[in-house]
Structure formats: C-alpha cells, structure tokens
Design an enzyme around this catalytic site. Structure first.
Site, PDB file in Angstrom:
ATOM      1  N   ASP A 130     -22.435   8.641  45.564  1.00 16.34           N
ATOM      2  CA  ASP A 130     -22.503   8.410  44.109  1.00 16.34           C
ATOM      3  C   ASP A 130     -21.172   7.959  43.514  1.00 16.34           C
ATOM      4  O   ASP A 130     -21.146   7.220  42.535  1.00 16.34           O
ATOM      5  CB  ASP A 130     -23.046   9.638  43.356  1.00 16.34           C
ATOM      6  CG  ASP A 130     -22.295  10.909  43.672  1.00 16.34           C
ATOM      7  OD1 ASP A 130     -21.427  10.882  44.558  1.00 16.34           O
ATOM      8  OD2 ASP A 130     -22.577  11.931  43.024  1.00 16.34           O
TER       9      ASP A 130
ATOM     10  N   ARG B 203     -34.088  10.701  41.822  1.00 15.61           N
ATOM     11  CA  ARG B 203     -34.690   9.608  41.070  1.00 15.61           C
ATOM     12  C   ARG B 203     -34.990   8.422  41.967  1.00 15.61           C
ATOM     13  O   ARG B 203     -34.309   8.190  42.973  1.00 15.61           O
ATOM     14  CB  ARG B 203     -33.750   9.141  39.960  1.00 15.61           C
ATOM     15  CG  ARG B 203     -33.535  10.219  38.906  1.00 15.61           C
ATOM     16  CD  ARG B 203     -32.588   9.724  37.837  1.00 15.61           C
ATOM     17  NE  ARG B 203     -31.452   9.064  38.460  1.00 15.61           N
ATOM     18  CZ  ARG B 203     -30.755   8.074  37.894  1.00 15.61           C
ATOM     19  NH1 ARG B 203     -31.101   7.613  36.712  1.00 15.61           N
ATOM     20  NH2 ARG B 203     -29.727   7.547  38.519  1.00 15.61           N
TER      21      ARG B 203
ATOM     22  N   SER C 284     -25.535  11.521  47.918  1.00 14.62           N
ATOM     23  CA  SER C 284     -24.232  12.049  47.506  1.00 14.62           C
ATOM     24  C   SER C 284     -23.842  13.314  48.251  1.00 14.62           C
ATOM     25  O   SER C 284     -23.678  14.380  47.670  1.00 14.62           O
ATOM     26  CB  SER C 284     -24.232  12.308  46.004  1.00 14.62           C
ATOM     27  OG  SER C 284     -24.693  11.156  45.347  1.00 14.62           O
TER      28      SER C 284
HETATM   29 MG    MG Z   1     -24.742  12.438  39.295  1.00 20.00          MG
END
Ligand code: MG
Ligand code: ADP
Length: 904
Positions: free
Chosen positions: A636, A521, A582
């Site tokens: 994250d 995103r 992440s």
């Molecule tokens: Mg996630």
C-alpha cells in the site's frame, strides 16, 4: 420628602440590568491583554487552577492579616472530603502603629505571632517544615501562587517599603529570622479566594467567591485561555476581580446619588472604589447618615430638632443599619440607636429611619447581585453552556449581618441571570479554612505534577534522541539494502520491482484488490485521457477467515471478485489486475511476492513463505474462475506513492500512518544489492514497522510500550509500528491512564472496569481529545469533548482530569509523529546523498486515517522533519485512495512499459 429620598435610592430592574452589562464590559476589559492596564475591574490572576477534590490531607498553617488583628490557624485536613477539618486558631491584636510603620516591622510582627502560636499548638519540634497559606486581603499583582507584589495599600494600612515588593518573600524572610519556626510560605491569596475555596462541597465545587464585608470583592474560576495576562492557557484559573473599583471610570454615574457623592468626598480616597462605596460595610452606615442628615435639615425628621450629631462622620454604624432593617426587633433598635445619639425620635421617625436603612441595604444587595449576575453570565458564556449551575461561597459582615441581604442577593441574581442557577453557600470560616485548602491543593497539584512529569518523561524525546533514531534508521537501511547484511537488519528494504512512477501517458481499464487495510476492497480503475475513474465495493473479511486457513482466505477473495465483476457488468472480461497486498513480502518479480509474515491482526495458516499471487491463482482454479490476469503485487505504500505520483512527478516517497505504519521510496539501483541490475531506480518497500525488532530501539521503549506489545498477537515484532500507528496509540494512552489512576492522580483514584478493557480507548479518541480551542471553537468546548469521551467510558472526569488526559494523549501522539519524522529524515537524507545533491526537493504521498484525521500529527511530523533534515524540502501530498488507484497504476505503468518494449 422621605418618599423622595427613598425613590432616589431605589434601582429599577432595568438599571440593575444595565449595571450588569457595564460590569461584563469592565470584566472583559480586565481580562484582555490590550486593555488590562486601563481596566477598572482588574481581573487579577491568582494562579489557583484547581478547586479541592476532597483528597487534600495533612497539617497546614494559615496566617491572615486583618485590619486590627493577625489571625493564625492550624488546620488538619482529613483527606476523605466528608469530615470537616480540625481547626486551632488564635487572634493577635495588632497595635495601630504597626499598620503605619515600616514594612519590615509589620512582617516581623506577623512572624512573631506565628511562632508564639506554633509554640502553643505544637510544643515539640515538628518533623518537617510546615506549609503555610498567607491571606493578604490587598490587591496584589501575582506572578505565581507563591509570589505577588502589593499594588497599593488600602483599608488604612500605610507601611513603607511594601508596595511593589513580593509580600511572600517579605513574610518568608521574617519567618526565617525566627528560630524554631520551620515554615514555608506556599500560597498567597486574598480572602475572597479563601472564601471560595472553603465552600467547595462534595461532588460540586464552589467556583465563585463573594465577600461583602467592610469592602466588597469577588473571584471566580475563569477559563484559562480567557485570562490573557497569563501565558499558561490550559484549564481554568481563579481570577480576583477587584470589583470594588468598578465605576471609577463613570460607569455608575446614573446610580450615584448626592448622598454617595458626600460619602465619597469624605472618604480617604475620593473618586476611588465607587462600587465598593455603595456596598461595603465601611460605607452603608455613612450613606444612611447622610440621608438622615438631609431629611432632618429639611425638617422631615425629628421635628426639626438639632441634628448636629448627624453631621459627624461614622456616628451611624453599618452594624446598626443591619439590625434596624429587621422586621421584629428593627423598630426598637432604631429607637435606641437614635436615642443613643441624643435624638428624640417619634414613632414615625423610627419607621422612616427603618425605611431608609432598608432602601440602602436593598440597593447594596441589588448592586451586588448585578455584579454576581455578570460573573455567572460570563462563566456560562465562556464555557459555552446553555445553563450554568454554580455554588457561590459568600462571606463578610454585611452578608452575615442580616438574612435579608442574602435573600435579595439571591432573588435579584436569579432575575438578572436567569440562565444560571446559583446557590449561595455561606462560608463557615471565611478565608482561614479556605487558605488551608488552597495550600493543600497547591501541594497536591505540585506533587501530582512531579508524578505526572516522572511518568511521562520517558515518552518525551529530545532532539538528541530523535537524531539517534534517525541515525539508527539510516544504519538499518544500509544493512537491509546490502545482500550480505540484509538478514541482520530489522528494516527489510524489500525490492518491489516498481522501476518508475507514472508519466501520465498510461491508459486502460484495470482491476485492483486492496487487502491489508481496515477493509478489503475490489475496484475497477479506468485510466484515461481525462484522469482516473474508479468504482469499488467493500467486502468484510470475518475474523474467522483472517485467522483461519490460507485457502479459505484466498477462496473468500475470489468470491468477492466474482461478486464484484457481476455487479459491475465485468463478467467475462479479462482486465490486468493490480493487487495491493499490504504485508511484508519478499518480492521476486512484479507479480511474485512471498509472504514473510502476517501483521495487523492477520494470521491465516499456510501462507508465510508462499507466493501470494500463486495462492490467488490457485484459488481461482479451485473456484473455476479463469478470467484473472495478475500483473502486479504492490504494497500500500507503493500504491500511495504511485497514485500521488500520477499528480505530482516529484512524489518519490510513500508513507502510511493508519492501522500500521510503513514507507517506501525510490532508491538508486546501484545501492540495491538485493536485486539484479545497476541502472535507474527501484521502489524499496522499507517495512519500517519492524524497525527495532533487533533490539536497536530498546531504550526508546517505555514500560507502557512493553505492556502494549506483550498483549498483541505478535509480541516483540513491529516494534516501531507499535509506537506510531493507529492500532496502538490508544492502548498506550490507556496504560498510562491506568498508571495515573493507580497513583490516585486521575479520577480521584477510582478505578474504572471499562478502562481495564483492551482496546477500549480508541486512537480516534486522541483526535477528539486533542482538538484545540481553534478546532473546537473554544477551549471550554474542547475540554467538554474530552469529558464526553471519558464519560462514554463511564469515567467520572473532573475538569482537571480532562486537562490531564489531554496532556497524556498529546505526549503519545507527539512522540509518534516525531518518531515517524526521524524515520523519514533518514530516508530523505539518504536520497539526497545518493543523488549527490546539496538540496533535495521531494514529495511524500501519504495515506492513513491517523495522519489524515489527527489534528496535530501532520504538523508535528512536518516540523520535526524540517529540524532533522534541514537540507531537504519535503512536500506532503495526501493520497486519495492510494491503495486502490495505486495498484491499478502500477499495473498500468507495467503495461505501458511492456507495450513500448514490445513482446520479449
Ligand atoms: Mg490503508
Ligand atoms: P488502514 O491503515 O487499515 O488501511 P486506515 O488508514 O483507515 O486503515 O487507518 C485505520 C486506523 O486509523 C485505525 O487503527 C484507527 O485507530 C485509526 N483512526 C480511525 N479514526 C481515527 C481518527 N479520527 N483519528 C486518528 N486515528 C483514527
């Protein structure tokens, strides 16, 4: 006068409907814990939780106690479901005095019959002890399948020292006294249950049993959670209604006639078993006799002849009643019966007697139908079905005595319970064969239970296991924080260069990227006076890009950013960018992060060992995009902690349980040997998914975990994560199910090609399957969802399969939550100790669909954590879009601190 009597015996459909309603109320009363003790219909649990599936196999003994006989059977079940079992049987006459003497004498007699029988059918010593089912047709309070206390004798039995005692124990003791009688009493049941069990047909189990013999009774498979008198609530259990007592509280008052009152008064126990006295074979003849006596006394029959014979009890037999109602031979039968009584009936007398007999039988069948309709409607409702299809096993002399009884029963049941399709299945051999089947099912289930427990045992972790995992995690954390031992630790404990959580004064507009979750995103995050506002776009990362070259991956990211900026009207603006990345990185500064390894299905080449910010900047160069200002790379977990920290200042831990699992927390700088400086705190990205990669958790891993691990793209890596996170739980369950199928415990051993497919059993299925009755509305509905899931996998799951699959899912998700708790316990305890506190209060920011969507995960996690870290009060806060908002907040905090310090 005859018409008047017939009218009294005729019940309208409305009356029967009302009887059904009262029966439903009485059943509900019997099932409820509060009202059970006062209920007329006692709804006794039988501890029979499964109908046969056709795989039952082997030799079984049955002993059935009857009114004047002991019946013994040797039943060989073939195990293929289709062939009928082989039976050998013998009937022993029982002297009348046995039924009135001492209990011990009764059971000794039964045991002797059994031994004699065994000597006949099996002259040589059997190889092993034989299992026996005991059909004992009296009301018992059962505590287990092989344990039940007689409540009261009936049917003329009056043996001493049996009421209130466990009849299984009495029989077993009597058998053990006999030499050469190697028999174990495995199951106790009454004949109604035996009838139900003997009628299960291929593909469709029989779930209702109905006996209309000298007395009447019924049983059916009730939803376990409705049987409140039993603790175990999973699945179903056969309930013995003991409906003969229905009406003892007056519920049948508008049905009872003066004839019934006479029959009742002359019976052994007046006022008791009012329903049975309208239906049972012990009474039908008597009812007819009273009607005839009254009509004769009024001069309406036999031309006013002497009718003294009709004043004598039991002169009219139910068997005769059932023969008289016949269309063809009935009238002749009436004549000969009456003549045998010394009466001289006219043609018309015979007709009238036939009409009376028909009225009595019709009424009995109608009342029986009202009871059956109540059972069916109850089943339909409690299973939350719109329609119920059920087989009803029926047996007993009254039912078998004339086809008319069954026809009326079937027709009226249909009228009273139109939502149910009941098929009456005459029991071929009543209780006997059924008892063998019950015994066989009990043995099958016990063997399966042992096998399931053996298979699942390695997944069940005790407190000691969890404390050990916690201690190991703590040990690995210490190793990882120390510069000298860092390389030995499986938990990398990476410094993040995030030094503080938000204080709420952060302001500005930021770009954020989120890579490493299910979706990639791009976001714009506006942090203002009135809170945080965001807009975002989701971009797909094709598998070819995930697993292609690094350059292609980062080029793709830049393309997405350009597209996003265009869509948001941000082209040309240079906003500080926070990059949620992440994957495990060695961070050298807030904006410098060297990728250590890919996880979660990524494998783009040429990236490991490189700075991801640098790679992003190079891609921007290649793409001629000059408006990029990357200020922070965050994991994250860190983003999650930061975004929750914006709302709750005590949020100093971040936790992810989604595709993967990981955690971060604020550590004292003096404990961080791998980053410069001693003052204040720094957020440490634990990368705990790799915990155990050095072998320290090897004895926790099961064979199923090893199978899952072998098939991943990173075998031997991320071992802790593979026990906990969404990417793997479904696979663990799948391997367990395959093992259960192989052992013929699930799906009748039928393999499913679909279940062989990797990743076909998604982790979200665990959430659906584990929804309890409370979430789903009822356990029946919950289990229907289970079967729905399995059906989609082309698995033909029985009710019991559903219960078992749920148990497997529960074991897997419970273990995941417990292990996660053990990890967190190590974290909070370390924080508490480093800060020198007796008690620590801390908040964990959590993200991840598994944590958020699974119906029990968070509850198990929190409860276990409380047990493992009793000196910490831990609050859990779900993050709303942690990775997007968090990355922007890291950038915002950085900008705030940089502004406060001024230019270097
Ligand atoms: Mg996630
Ligand atoms: P990520 O961790 O990749 O950012 P998520 O937090 O959305 O993404 O987690 C995705 C994982 O959650 C998937 O692996 C999937 O197995 C699991 N998942 C999706 N839906 C559910 C659900 N209803 N219950 C439990 N797990 C789920």
């Amino acid at each position: 006068q005859v018409q008047g009597a017939l009218l009294e015996l005729t019940l309208s459909l409305e009356t029967l409907q009302a009887v059904k309603g009262h029966m439903l109320e009485a059943m509900a009363k019997g099932l409820s814990r509060q009202t059970h003790a006062q209920a007329t219909v006692r709804m006794l649990p039988t501890y029979i939780c499964s109908t046969p599936d056709g795989t039952e196999k082997g030799d079984f003994l049955v002993v059935e106690l009857r009114r004047r006989h002991v019946r013994t059977l040797w039943v060989t079940l073939p195990g293929d479901g289709n062939q009928s079992p082989q039976l050998k049987e013998r009937l022993f006459d029982m002297p009348e005095d046995i039924t009135q003497g001492k209990g011990e004498a009764l059971f000794d007699f039964i045991a002797r019959c059994l031994c004699q029988f065994l000597e006949g059918v099996c002259p040589s010593e059997p190889q092993q002890r034989l299992p026996l089912g005991f059909v004992f047709p009296f009301s018992c309070r059962q505590m287990r399948l092989d344990q039940g206390e007689l409540i009261t004798w009936s049917k003329g039995f009056h043996c001493s020292e049996v009421e209130g005692h466990d009849v299984v124990q009495l029989l077993q003791a009597a058998i053990d006294k006999q030499e050469r009688c190697q028999v174990d009493v495995v199951a106790l049941m009454n004949n109604t249950v035996g009838t139900m069990m003997s009628c299960s047909m291929e593909g469709m189990p029989c779930e209702v049993g109905l006996v209309i013999d000298v007395g009447t009774n019924s049983c059916f498979m009730a939803e376990g959670w409705h049987v409140e008198t039993v603790e175990e609530t999973s699945g179903r259990m056969c309930v013995n209604t003991e409906w003969g007592f229905f009406g003892d509280d007056g519920a049948l008052s508008n049905v009872l006639t003066p004839y019934d009152q006479c029959v009742d008064q002359e019976s052994a126990k007046p006022g008791e078993k009012r329903f049975e006295k309208l239906i049972g074979g012990l009474y039908l003849g008597e009812i007819v006799r009273h009607v005839l006596a009254k009509l004769a006394a009024e001069g309406a029959l036999f031309g006013g002849d002497s009718i003294a014979i009709l004043e004598t009890k039991d002169t009219f037999k139910t068997q005769q009643v059932l023969e008289i109602i016949d269309d063809e031979a009935g009238l002749a039968m009436a004549r000969s019966t009456l003549q045998a009584l010394g009466l001289a009936p006219s043609e018309q007398d015979c007709c009238h007697v036939q009409q009376v007999c028909r009225a009595v039988v019709t009424r009995a069948a109608g009342l029986c139908a009202a009871g059956l309709a109540a059972i069916l409607s109850h089943m339909c409702q409690s299973r939350e079905l719109e329609q119920l299809k059920a087989n009803v096993g029926v047996d007993g002399a009254v039912y078998r005595g004339h086809a008319r009884f069954g026809e009326i029963l079937q027709r009226i049941t249909k009228l009273l319970a139109p939502e149910c399709m009941a098929t009456l299945v005459p029991s071929a051999d009543g209780g006997g064969r059924g008892a063998a089947v019950v015994t066989a099912v009990a043995l099958r289930l016990a063997a399966q239970r042992r096998e399931v427990d053996r298979l699942l045992a390695p997944l069940r972790l005790g407190p000691a296991d969890l404390q050990r995992v916690q201690a190991l995690m703590r040990w690995e954390m210490e190793l990882g924080l120390n510069q000298d031992t860092n390389a030995q630790s499986s938990v990398r404990m990476l410094p993040t260069y995030v030094r503080s959580t938000p204080d709420g004064t952060e302001r500005g507009d930021f770009l954020a990227l989120d890579l490493g979750g299910t979706n990639f995103r791009v976001l714009v995050v506006r942090v203002g006076q009135d809170g945080v506002h965001m807009a975002s776009e989701i971009y797909a990362i094709p598998l070819a890009v995930m697993q292609g070259t690094g350059e292609a991956l980062f080029d793709h990211i830049i393309d997405c950013i350009v597209d996003f900026q265009q869509k948001q009207g941000l082209t040309g603006q240079v906003l500080p960018l926070g990059f949620t990345f992440s994957f495990p990185c060695q961070q050298l500064g807030l904006d410098k992060a060297v990728l250590l390894s890919w996880t979660k299905g990524f494998s783009a080449s040429g990236c490991v060992g490189k700075d991801v910010v640098q790679m992003l900047r190079e891609a921007a160069q290649r793409k001629q995009h000059f408006g990029l200002d990357v200020v922070a790379v965050v994991n994250d977990t860190v983003g999650t902690m930061m975004s929750c920290g914006y709302d709750d200042p005590s949020c100093e831990i971040g936790l992810i349980v989604g595709t993967g699992t990981n955690a971060c927390y604020m550590e004292e700088m003096q404990n961080v040997g791998t980053a410069e400086g001693e003052q204040g705190r720094m957020c440490i990205n634990m990368e705990w998914g790799a915990f155990g990669d050095n072998g320290c958790l090897d004895d926790i891993f099961t064979d199923f975990d090893r199978l899952v691990d072998e098939k991943t793209i990173n075998p031997g890596k991320q071992r802790f994560e593979k026990l906990i996170s969404g990417m793997y739980l479904g696979e663990i369950v799948r391997y367990i199910l395959l093992a259960l199928v192989e052992k013929h415990i699930l799906f009748r051993g039928k393999p499913s090609p679909k279940l062989q497919t990797r990743d076909i059993f998604q982790t979200k299925f665990l959430s659906t399957i584990e929804m309890g009755p409370r979430c789903a509305g009822s356990d029946g509905l919950a289990l229907r969802q289970v079967r729905g899931v399995l059906h989609d996998l082309e698995l033909d799951a029985s009710f019991e399969d559903g219960v078992l699959v749920r148990e497997v899912c529960q074991a897997v998700s419970l273990r995941a939550a417990q292990l996660c708790a053990a990890g967190l316990a190590a974290v909070v305890e370390k924080m508490r100790e480093s800060r020198g506190l007796a008690q620590l209060a801390v908040t964990v920011g959590v993200d991840g669909t598994l944590y958020k969507m699974h119906p029990r995960f968070s509850q198990h996690l929190q409860r276990t954590l409380q047990d493992l870290a009793p000196n910490c009060t831990v609050t859990f806060l779900q993050s709303e879009d942690g990775s997007g908002k968090g990355a922007a907040l890291v950038a915002a905090v950085h900008c705030r601190v940089a502004q406060a310090q001024g230019p270097p």
